[in-house]
Design a protein around this motif. Structure first.
Motif: not given
Length: 424
Positions: A263, A392, A396, A400
């Motif tokens: 990632h 998590y 993420h 974005k």
């Protein structure tokens, strides 16, 4: 649940719904009735754990707590409606939910059987080569591929290390090779050995798994030139070397190239600027390579393993890297960073101290499922992502879609929770 039992359960569930509707129609309006029925489908598993319905004084119908077998509390739905038309709609909605969940279960069972059928067919003569199998993820993937019944070529940096010795104990289908991905001669020597063994055992190379990687956690100015080159040479150039060496074998077998990404390629974290740059390079390379090789029948796939760093050995050398960074600092840097650097490395030492033993396979069924799909699917996707923790995934997602850079950076700091810099 076996496919046959699931289909029988679905049919029996529909019959139960039809019986409830027929009974509702036959019950005069204004007559209160309360019935509890427990049904069973062909087999021993209860068809409906609870089917509670009631004809109210107004002629309404309440259908609640309908739980198809094996679906758990997530399948529970409650519907309340007035009149026969509303009742039928509620029951149809219950049926749709139950059948949808049963369909999902059937699809999962079908996917599992499909992978197993591939292993018993042509894939039984296809081998997989995995790099970086000394510890952690590579070690775990080698064991998993072996458990699936595949021939495995597991490459280790330390050919006589504990991980290599443990893998050699498995069976003749587990072949362990010493290979340093930063050394071209070592890569070609391993390739020649693999080619000989493929011919000897009448096998073909079905997949190459580029897993070897190193991660140095530390701010960019702290990292020595050796550490920067080390990450670039292993993560990026090492992947290039190995793939280039084995391309001829993969063209012959129309195999696939699976590369473990991160990632950090999409949202690089502070302290991992160099590591993130190498992984972003891997993703860009994989995109171009996929389009180059697809006309030759080779699939190029990337796999994002999720949040496993604290359960693997990828941070196992962080103490050594910190000592190298500390020793390379000049006096001005020591005066400026001194106490902050020590707090930073102490925090990382605590984070990585809870990692799994170097010879323990990772316990992550989601990760293995993504790996198996990438390895065995007849029509693989270009990218697979193993599910991570809710925290998590949430962070993420927010990275974005952050509306501004300030919001993005604030979220990253909240996610990583590194020690704070104290302004002098």
């Amino acid at each position: 649940m076996p496919a046959g039992d699931a289909i029988n359960a679905s049919r029996a569930f529909s019959r139960e719904m039809e019986a409830v509707i027929a009974h509702t129609r036959a019950t005069p309006r204004g007559t209160p009735a309360l019935e509890t029925k427990r049904g069973q489908y062909a087999g021993e598993t209860p068809q409906l754990r609870t089917l509670l319905w009631r004809r109210s004084r107004e002629g309404g119908l309440v259908c609640s707590a309908i739980v198809p077998p094996g679906m758990g509390a997530s399948a529970t739905r409650a519907f309340s409606c007035a009149g026969d038309v509303g009742g039928r709609r509620a029951l149809l909605a219950c049926s749709a939910v139950a059948l949808g969940l049963l369909g999902h279960r059937l699809a999962c069972a079908w996917a599992t059987r499909r992978r197993l059928s591939l292993l018993s067919g042509a894939y039984s003569k296809r081998a997989v080569l995995i790099t970086g199998c000394d510890t952690g993820l590579g070690f775990s993937l080698a064991l998993r591929a072996h458990d699936l019944g595949l021939w495995v070529f597991a490459t280790c940096l330390r050919g006589e290390g504990a991980g290599a010795r443990r893998l050699r104990e498995m069976s003749p289908r587990m072949q362990v090779l010493q290979m340093d991905v930063t050394d071209g001669q070592s890569v070609f020597a391993a390739r020649d050995s693999v080619v000989r063994q493929l011919k000897r055992n009448n096998l073909e190379l079905g997949a190459l798994v580029n897993n070897a990687a190193v991660m140095v956690f530390g701010e960019f100015e702290w990292q020595t030139e050796r550490l920067i080159k080390f990450q670039t040479d292993v993560n990026l150039l090492g992947t290039f070397r190995v793939t280039k060496a084995f391309c001829p074998e993969l063209r012959k077998s129309k195999g696939r190239i699976i590369t473990v990404s991160s990632h950090c390629a999409q949202a690089t974290l502070p302290g991992l600027a160099v590591y993130g740059a190498t992984k972003a390079g891997i993703e860009a390379w994989s995109d171009g390579l996929r389009m180059e090789l697809q006309k030759y029948g080779i699939n190029v796939i990337t796999v994002l393993p999720g949040s496993f760093s604290q359960r693997s050995n990828i941070g196992g050398q962080q103490g050594e890297f910190a000592a190298e960074m500390r020793a390379a600092m000049n006096q001005e840097q020591k005066d400026f960073y001194g106490e902050y650097f020590e707090r930073y490395q102490k925090y990382l030492a605590a984070v990585f101290s809870g990692r799994a033993s170097t010879l323990e396979a990772l316990q992550d069924p989601h990760l293995y499922r993504a790996f198996e799909e990438a390895l065995l699917s007849q029509n693989p996707r270009a990218k697979y992502e193993a599910p991570a923790t809710f925290r998590y995934n949430l962070y993420h997602f927010l990275f974005k879609w952050s509306p501004t850079t300030k919001v993005h950076d604030w979220l990253v700091e909240k996610f990583v929770q590194l020690p704070k810099w104290k302004v002098k």
